[in-house]
Design a protein around this motif. Structure first.
Motif, PDB file in Angstrom:
ATOM      1  N   LEU A 105       0.362  -1.020  -0.384  1.00 42.06           N
ATOM      2  CA  LEU A 105      -0.210   0.276   0.002  1.00 42.06           C
ATOM      3  C   LEU A 105       0.994   1.032   0.215  1.00 42.06           C
ATOM      4  O   LEU A 105       0.338   2.245  -0.848  1.00 42.06           O
ATOM      5  CB  LEU A 105      -1.094  -0.125   1.158  1.00 42.06           C
ATOM      6  N   THR A 106       2.071   1.130   0.507  1.00 42.26           N
ATOM      7  CA  THR A 106       2.736   2.226   0.460  1.00 42.26           C
ATOM      8  C   THR A 106       3.830   2.243  -0.656  1.00 42.26           C
ATOM      9  O   THR A 106       4.785   3.686  -0.157  1.00 42.26           O
ATOM     10  CB  THR A 106       3.485   2.766   2.459  1.00 42.26           C
ATOM     11  N   GLU A 107       4.535   1.562  -0.623  1.00 47.77           N
ATOM     12  CA  GLU A 107       5.577   1.327  -1.957  1.00 47.77           C
ATOM     13  C   GLU A 107       6.888   1.810  -0.911  1.00 47.77           C
ATOM     14  O   GLU A 107       7.612   1.823  -1.345  1.00 47.77           O
ATOM     15  CB  GLU A 107       5.366   2.384  -2.518  1.00 47.77           C
ATOM     16  N   ASN A 108       6.676   1.268   0.662  1.00 51.03           N
ATOM     17  CA  ASN A 108       8.035   1.006   1.147  1.00 51.03           C
ATOM     18  C   ASN A 108       8.431   2.992   1.782  1.00 51.03           C
ATOM     19  O   ASN A 108       9.657   3.100   1.704  1.00 51.03           O
ATOM     20  CB  ASN A 108       9.285   0.755   1.705  1.00 51.03           C
ATOM     21  N   THR A 109       6.808   3.427   1.362  1.00 51.33           N
ATOM     22  CA  THR A 109       7.206   4.886   2.235  1.00 51.33           C
ATOM     23  C   THR A 109       6.352   5.401   3.007  1.00 51.33           C
ATOM     24  O   THR A 109       5.717   5.500   3.306  1.00 51.33           O
ATOM     25  CB  THR A 109       7.188   6.196   0.755  1.00 51.33           C
ATOM     26  N   TYR A 110       7.468   5.767   4.833  1.00 51.55           N
ATOM     27  CA  TYR A 110       6.987   5.788   5.737  1.00 51.55           C
ATOM     28  C   TYR A 110       6.725   7.269   6.447  1.00 51.55           C
ATOM     29  O   TYR A 110       7.968   8.522   5.883  1.00 51.55           O
ATOM     30  CB  TYR A 110       6.857   4.998   6.895  1.00 51.55           C
ATOM     31  N   GLU A 111       6.067   7.742   6.815  1.00 52.59           N
ATOM     32  CA  GLU A 111       6.122   9.017   7.970  1.00 52.59           C
ATOM     33  C   GLU A 111       7.254   8.928   8.748  1.00 52.59           C
ATOM     34  O   GLU A 111       8.084   9.749   8.576  1.00 52.59           O
ATOM     35  CB  GLU A 111       5.215  10.208   8.388  1.00 52.59           C
ATOM     36  N   THR A 208      11.577  18.047  10.999  1.00 53.15           N
ATOM     37  CA  THR A 208      11.964  19.163  10.731  1.00 53.15           C
ATOM     38  C   THR A 208      12.766  19.411   9.198  1.00 53.15           C
ATOM     39  O   THR A 208      13.285  20.207   8.716  1.00 53.15           O
ATOM     40  CB  THR A 208      13.784  18.836  11.769  1.00 53.15           C
ATOM     41  N   ASN A 209      12.665  18.070   8.451  1.00 55.15           N
ATOM     42  CA  ASN A 209      12.676  17.962   7.204  1.00 55.15           C
ATOM     43  C   ASN A 209      12.212  18.481   5.978  1.00 55.15           C
ATOM     44  O   ASN A 209      10.938  17.136   6.011  1.00 55.15           O
ATOM     45  CB  ASN A 209      13.725  17.341   7.392  1.00 55.15           C
ATOM     46  N   VAL A 210      11.677  19.339   4.979  1.00 56.53           N
ATOM     47  CA  VAL A 210      10.174  18.734   4.591  1.00 56.53           C
ATOM     48  C   VAL A 210      10.069  17.960   3.476  1.00 56.53           C
ATOM     49  O   VAL A 210       9.029  17.467   3.187  1.00 56.53           O
ATOM     50  CB  VAL A 210       9.876  20.276   4.114  1.00 56.53           C
ATOM     51  N   ASP A 211      11.047  16.674   3.426  1.00 57.74           N
ATOM     52  CA  ASP A 211      11.716  16.035   2.343  1.00 57.74           C
ATOM     53  C   ASP A 211      11.749  14.880   3.554  1.00 57.74           C
ATOM     54  O   ASP A 211      12.037  14.101   2.304  1.00 57.74           O
ATOM     55  CB  ASP A 211      12.448  17.023   0.764  1.00 57.74           C
ATOM     56  N   TYR A 212      11.689  15.011   3.567  1.00 56.49           N
ATOM     57  CA  TYR A 212      11.447  13.663   4.972  1.00 56.49           C
ATOM     58  C   TYR A 212      11.003  12.641   4.122  1.00 56.49           C
ATOM     59  O   TYR A 212       9.661  12.539   4.751  1.00 56.49           O
ATOM     60  CB  TYR A 212      11.762  13.759   6.070  1.00 56.49           C
ATOM     61  N   LYS A 213      11.476  11.254   4.213  1.00 50.12           N
ATOM     62  CA  LYS A 213      10.653   9.536   4.351  1.00 50.12           C
ATOM     63  C   LYS A 213      11.107   8.386   5.302  1.00 50.12           C
ATOM     64  O   LYS A 213      12.579   9.299   5.173  1.00 50.12           O
ATOM     65  CB  LYS A 213      11.179   9.972   3.060  1.00 50.12           C
ATOM     66  N   SER A 214      10.017   7.988   5.127  1.00 53.27           N
ATOM     67  CA  SER A 214      10.997   7.265   6.481  1.00 53.27           C
ATOM     68  C   SER A 214      10.914   5.433   5.312  1.00 53.27           C
ATOM     69  O   SER A 214       9.990   5.121   4.911  1.00 53.27           O
ATOM     70  CB  SER A 214      10.887   6.968   7.771  1.00 53.27           C
ATOM     71  N   ASN A 215      11.770   4.316   6.147  1.00 58.75           N
ATOM     72  CA  ASN A 215      11.115   3.441   5.181  1.00 58.75           C
ATOM     73  C   ASN A 215      11.215   1.667   6.368  1.00 58.75           C
ATOM     74  O   ASN A 215      11.400   2.615   7.714  1.00 58.75           O
ATOM     75  CB  ASN A 215      12.093   3.124   4.160  1.00 58.75           C
ATOM     76  N   SER A 216      10.968   1.389   6.072  1.00 58.46           N
ATOM     77  CA  SER A 216      11.133  -0.195   7.171  1.00 58.46           C
ATOM     78  C   SER A 216      12.434  -0.586   7.717  1.00 58.46           C
ATOM     79  O   SER A 216      11.906  -0.999   9.076  1.00 58.46           O
ATOM     80  CB  SER A 216      10.834  -1.173   6.562  1.00 58.46           C
ATOM     81  N   SER A 217      13.588   0.278   6.967  1.00 59.36           N
ATOM     82  CA  SER A 217      14.625  -0.054   7.794  1.00 59.36           C
ATOM     83  C   SER A 217      14.976   0.540   8.993  1.00 59.36           C
ATOM     84  O   SER A 217      15.407  -0.029   9.918  1.00 59.36           O
ATOM     85  CB  SER A 217      15.709  -0.591   6.591  1.00 59.36           C
ATOM     86  N   MET A 218      14.054   1.777   9.382  1.00 57.05           N
ATOM     87  CA  MET A 218      14.331   2.332  10.340  1.00 57.05           C
ATOM     88  C   MET A 218      14.121   1.348  11.456  1.00 57.05           C
ATOM     89  O   MET A 218      14.456   2.057  12.530  1.00 57.05           O
ATOM     90  CB  MET A 218      13.545   3.578  10.370  1.00 57.05           C
TER      91      MET A 218
END
Length: 243
Positions: A105-111, A208-218
């Protein structure tokens, strides 16, 4: 030290069609999870309300999936509560399947991703409030303290918050009824220990980062950081007021 439980929260932009995707891909979760309870929640209900609730096979943990976040809550027993490495392995195995599902559902892109552990520092059996006051406040002018609650927030690895909340923890006899007069008196108390809530997440990067993206490896990074706090830093903080 007893690790009582851990919760993992994965936050993402609102997604649609969770129920349909689950029905079409429920086999992904079957290695570790029972069949889900898919709730009859209308699509226009508040997004924070879970649409899917799934217990693990032995019902030690529960997965709640909503359109904006997924939470995995675990309660430890059978020796896990003494060993973070065992807890970490349990979490990683099950969350690998959870992310396999969510990534559809997310293509491994999280807030951002968060990891919270509740810990009892049972090396201390009495006067937990006094112990924390003496070691952390380093003041001779605070006496007769009954309860204490102190929170530290650190920023690590440029984008991760490490929040540690320390407080005294009063343990009472199992039969104690807090609704009855005198039930929480000193004679009903088993111990006054120290409790800790350790909350590690990458929301600092998100904030703090307008372009920040998290993923499952976090999650692996957060688990490693949690292990460092539990196995090393927490005792030093409680006993010496140093981090």
């Amino acid at each position: 030290m007893l690790i009582q439980g851990t919760s993992i929260t994965v936050n993402y932009k609102k997604i649609e069609g969770i129920k349909k995707v689950y029905y079409n891909n429920e086999d992904i979760l079957k290695d570790f999870f029972n069949e889900a309870a898919v709730l009859p929640v209308p699509d226009d209900a508040p997004a924070e309300i879970p649409r899917i609730i799934i217990k693990t096979l032995n019902e030690h943990a529960q997965l709640n999936i909503s359109p904006i976040a997924t939470t995995f809550e675990v309660h430890y027993d059978a020796g896990f509560e003494k060993e973070w490495d065992a807890c970490a392995k349990y979490l990683v195995e099950r969350m690998s399947k959870v992310f396999e599902f969510l990534n559809l559902l997310t293509e491994n892109t999280y807030e951002y991703v968060g990891l919270v552990s509740t810990i009892l520092y049972d090396e201390v059996k009495e006067k937990g409030a006094e112990r924390l006051s003496r070691n952390l406040l380093n003041s001779q002018k605070i006496g007769n303290i009954y309860d204490i609650n102190i929170k530290y927030t650190f920023v690590e690895n440029e984008n991760v918050f490490v929040n540690i909340m320390l407080q005294n923890a009063r343990l009472f006899k199992p039969e104690a009824d807090g609704n009855k007069a005198g039930a929480l008196g000193i004679n009903e108390q088993i111990a006054e220990s120290i409790g800790a809530i350790v909350d590690i997440n990458d929301r600092y990067g998100f904030n703090t980062n307008v372009d920040y993206k998290s993923n499952s490896s976090m999650l692996n990074n957060l688990i490693e950081s949690m292990g460092n706090v539990i196995n090393n830093k927490l005792t030093t903080l409680i006993e010496k007021g140093e981090y």
